[in-house]
Design a protein around this motif. Sequence first.
Motif, PDB file in Angstrom:
ATOM      1  N   ALA A   1       5.052   2.396  -5.576  1.00 54.18           N
ATOM      2  CA  ALA A   1       5.600   3.585  -4.914  1.00 54.18           C
ATOM      3  C   ALA A   1       4.618   4.152  -3.892  1.00 54.18           C
ATOM      4  O   ALA A   1       5.002   4.529  -2.779  1.00 54.18           O
ATOM      5  CB  ALA A   1       5.952   4.646  -5.950  1.00 54.18           C
ATOM      6  N   THR A   2       3.337   4.198  -4.257  1.00 52.02           N
ATOM      7  CA  THR A   2       2.316   4.747  -3.358  1.00 52.02           C
ATOM      8  C   THR A   2       2.135   3.871  -2.122  1.00 52.02           C
ATOM      9  O   THR A   2       2.129   4.362  -0.986  1.00 52.02           O
ATOM     10  CB  THR A   2       0.967   4.884  -4.100  1.00 52.02           C
ATOM     11  N   LEU A   3       1.976   2.573  -2.332  1.00 53.23           N
ATOM     12  CA  LEU A   3       1.738   1.665  -1.210  1.00 53.23           C
ATOM     13  C   LEU A   3       2.963   1.534  -0.306  1.00 53.23           C
ATOM     14  O   LEU A   3       2.823   1.452   0.925  1.00 53.23           O
ATOM     15  CB  LEU A   3       1.322   0.294  -1.725  1.00 53.23           C
ATOM     16  N   VAL A   4       4.150   1.521  -0.888  1.00 48.62           N
ATOM     17  CA  VAL A   4       5.362   1.461  -0.074  1.00 48.62           C
ATOM     18  C   VAL A   4       5.430   2.677   0.843  1.00 48.62           C
ATOM     19  O   VAL A   4       5.686   2.565   2.052  1.00 48.62           O
ATOM     20  CB  VAL A   4       6.616   1.380  -0.972  1.00 48.62           C
ATOM     21  N   GLY A   5       5.193   3.868   0.277  1.00 49.12           N
ATOM     22  CA  GLY A   5       5.218   5.083   1.082  1.00 49.12           C
ATOM     23  C   GLY A   5       4.163   5.077   2.174  1.00 49.12           C
ATOM     24  O   GLY A   5       4.438   5.434   3.327  1.00 49.12           O
TER      25      GLY A   5
END
Length: 497
Positions: free
Chosen positions: A344-348
Amino acid sequence: MSTGDGRDGKVRSVILKGELGGNLAGLSLPRQIVTIALWPLLEQVMSFICSCNTVILSNNLGTTPEQTTQIAAGMGVVSYVMWMGFLMQGSVAMGATAIVSRMTGARRFGEANYAANQSATMGLMAGIVSALLMYFATDYLIVDFLGLVGYAQEVAIRFMRIGCLAAIFSGVTFAVNAALRGAGDTRTPFFVMLSMDGLQVVFSLILTQCFGMDIEGLAWGMILAMAVTAAFLVGLLVRRTMRITRSMGACTDLDEFARSVSATFVPPIFLRLHSLVPQWDMVYRIVCIGFPQAVEVCGVWLVQIYVMRIISSLGDAAVGAHNIAIRIESLSFLPGFAVGIASATLVGQYLGARNPRMAVATVWKCTGYALLFMGLMGVVFFAFPELFIYPFAAGSQALVDTARPVVQLFLIAEPVYATMMLFKTSLRGAGDTRRVMYVTYTCMGIFRFVVLFLWNRYCPESITLVGIWSLFVLDMAIQSVILYRLVTGLKWTRKKV
């Protein structure tokens, strides 16, 4: 800073390449995943130990196997009532993660910090509402809807009358932790949750074993732990504020300050008093992302509470075994949830840095890791079910016999759940919470409500706990197929937050 400044040119070069800054700068994708996932993994280990401690302590308060079964049933219902109370807090946290990660990736640090402060305020408000909701809904849910009777009913109500107050403190903590993770800082939330879980274990042990407070000791242990942790987190943010204020000096623009430090510098999330005052523009953005998840989770909770009503009709042993199975299954979440946070963090951040190719690569890499870890856990659960059940059963053979086939079913459930979980967290990290909500509502509504309703109406004598869990697995498998189509469709890479 002039346009021709060499440092400014370096910053623009980094942005054009879609690279990330901070402690993720220059790392390969697998190393970025490990960097972010390591601390959430350790955090989940502590959370698992804490939840297991609560179940083991509560079950060992029983003086006979029958009383142990009733306590297990009461505390099993408590987990569902507490889940209802944390619905709004989870939606605020999801909105915070999506916006902060996107703004961090775009190197708009002032807006990211502003969103984090707004999330803290919204988390406090959500916590207060959650506490009131749990307090006033407890009697109806436990007595009238779920139909608990006798000592199981007494245990559940006694715990909830006190335990609901913990939501006030958890609202702030969960919101700030979510914002920190969105900024790529998973180390600080680990220590925050280490404090919360460690203190809860210590306080619960002291209050129940030394002061003989019984079920009330477990509730007060949770409240004290969350209160101390919330105070610790606020103190940490204030300390960061003083430090970064000294570093900025006369500079008032956080983005300009970050550029003056280095091309990859990411300033930490800190407290700004004027940013805590609710502002409609940011509140609206957080709500737009978090509300679909809140609606989704609310629907999930309503379906699950209906499922719990069916399970409670099977007897205290089924309710207690169901709660034990959930605790054992949560052991597999340790790596899966950690990898989900990383995704979730890296996608964002990659979408914020305008690098959708790396965002897509992140989803597939993280899903593969989760499948590997959770699939292996499913094999272990199938081969050695009693190894995990006995510590929770506290000598109740009825709990062991009822839970065993459910735990063995995890051989199939774990890889299915891993796929579904990673697809959902990745899409939410991109801000695509609405379509995830539609998938969840449709599949759970069909399998866990309509099918179970018809099953209970026309053939209730054939319902078993393992049969209900098999229905769960079928539901998750269908969701995984639909989510796969959404992920490969790539519409989420163009989502605006």
